[in-house]
Write a protein that holds these residues in place. Structure first.
Motif, mmCIF file in Angstrom:
data_model
loop_
_atom_site.group_PDB
_atom_site.id
_atom_site.type_symbol
_atom_site.label_atom_id
_atom_site.label_comp_id
_atom_site.label_asym_id
_atom_site.label_seq_id
_atom_site.Cartn_x
_atom_site.Cartn_y
_atom_site.Cartn_z
ATOM 1 N N GLN A 104 0.832 -1.208 0.000
ATOM 2 C CA GLN A 104 0.000 0.000 0.000
ATOM 3 C C GLN A 104 0.861 1.251 0.000
ATOM 4 O OE1 GLN A 104 -2.990 0.609 -0.501
ATOM 5 N NE2 GLN A 104 -3.291 2.699 0.263
ATOM 6 N N LEU A 186 -4.365 -3.695 -5.180
ATOM 7 C CA LEU A 186 -4.430 -2.355 -4.584
ATOM 8 C C LEU A 186 -4.562 -1.283 -5.654
ATOM 9 C CD1 LEU A 186 -1.684 -2.740 -1.825
ATOM 10 C CD2 LEU A 186 -4.146 -2.575 -1.468
ATOM 11 N N TRP A 208 -11.497 1.428 4.900
ATOM 12 C CA TRP A 208 -10.745 0.182 4.764
ATOM 13 C C TRP A 208 -11.539 -1.000 5.313
ATOM 14 C CZ3 TRP A 208 -6.686 -1.338 2.094
ATOM 15 C CH2 TRP A 208 -5.851 -0.364 1.531
#
Length: 299
Positions: A104, A186, A208
């Motif tokens: 990330q 991602l 999230w």
């Protein structure tokens, strides 16, 4: 005057033309199928034949039986199988948990050079293992390693040649593998989803928990399964580091084939290999549906 073919003859001619166009495509796959049959099919058949073959010690006559498979699931062999499963599961779980935030950070970074550098390094490190990796850790964190002596780790109870020491070594190539696996997922998270969540008053944590992670769950589980399979099949690193101090199925197979413990256990080694194939098959049976489900969300 031009002759006109009946409709049935026209359809037949068109079908034959389509079959002629498809023929080269099938022919192009034949070498790959032949190579797969020779490189994978013949060893698999030999493994199955040996796993189910037993020899009468008195007469020397051979027959087919499940005795080798029964022996492979008892005693030290069962301990080694369970040890490999435990080591692979723990290493894969830690690799997935540590690889996700690293991936990330790479995806959200504004530096293209950093992103390309991390992904390139991950591609190299994910394939770095075996004896060189074991030697690097022994020289660094072994009993006489540089960091072990400099930091006094041995006096604090540190032991590289143990279960957790092997986990740390495995993480060296499992975390980069997770980065490579999860980065495309991602990148597939749409900006509109985050904006929609923010417009509805959601915080970053809520985004999230309720949006990103549910979408990424199939990919995360698939990555865990992939890491599990990679750790489960690793041999050279563990053999060079811990030997027989940590029971692993790959080390038991090597000992049985070489006769280090008992002579004439080659077929039991093939039965252990068959057990590994079954575990790998279960892993792939879980991994492929997860990948397809993830691809539908992130397409």
């Amino acid at each position: 005057m031009t002759a006109t073919l009946p409709r049935a003859d026209t359809a037949t001619a068109a079908g034959a033309k389509r079959r002629r166009r498809r023929a080269p495509g099938w022919l192009a796959v034949v070498p790959l199928l032949a190579f797969t049959a020779i490189a994978f099919g013949l060893p698999a058949l030999a493994m199955l034949d040996g796993a189910f073959s037993v020899k009468d010690p008195a007469t020397g006559a051979g027959s087919y039986s499940t005795a080798n498979l029964t022996d492979s699931l008892q005693g030290a062999y069962l301990t080694a199988l369970l040890g490999s499963i435990k080591l692979s599961a723990v290493s894969a779980a830690l690799g997935a948990l540590l690889g996700l935030p690293l991936a990330q950070a790479v995806v959200t970074s504004r530096s293209r050079a950093l992103r390309e550098g991390v992904l390139t390094a991950s591609g190299v490190l994910a394939n770095f293992g075996g004896v060189p990796l074991a030697f690097a850790f022994v020289a660094t964190l072994g009993n006489a390693g540089v960091l072990t002596q400099h930091l006094g780790l041995k006096d604090k109870g540190w032991d590289l040649y143990s279960f957790w020491g092997l986990v740390i070594v495995y993480l060296y190539f499992l975390i980069p593998l997770m980065v490579l696996t999860i980065t495309p997922a991602l990148e597939g998270l749409r900006v509109q989803w985050r904006e929609a969540a923010q417009n509805n008053g959601a915080t970053g944590v809520q985004y999230w928990l309720h949006v990103a992670l549910p979408v990424l769950t199939p990919t995360l589980l698939g990555g865990f399964v992939l890491l599990f399979g990679s750790a489960f099949a690793a041999y050279a690193t563990a053999a060079a580091m811990v030997g027989s101090s940590v029971p692993l199925i790959t080390l038991q197979i090597a000992d049985a084939l070489s006769g280090n413990v008992l002579v004439g256990q080659e077929n039991v080694a093939l039965a252990l290999s068959f057990d590994m194939v079954l575990v790998a098959g279960l892993v792939m049976a879980v991994y492929l549906p997860l990948q397809r489900r993830s691809a539908r969300w992130l397409a």
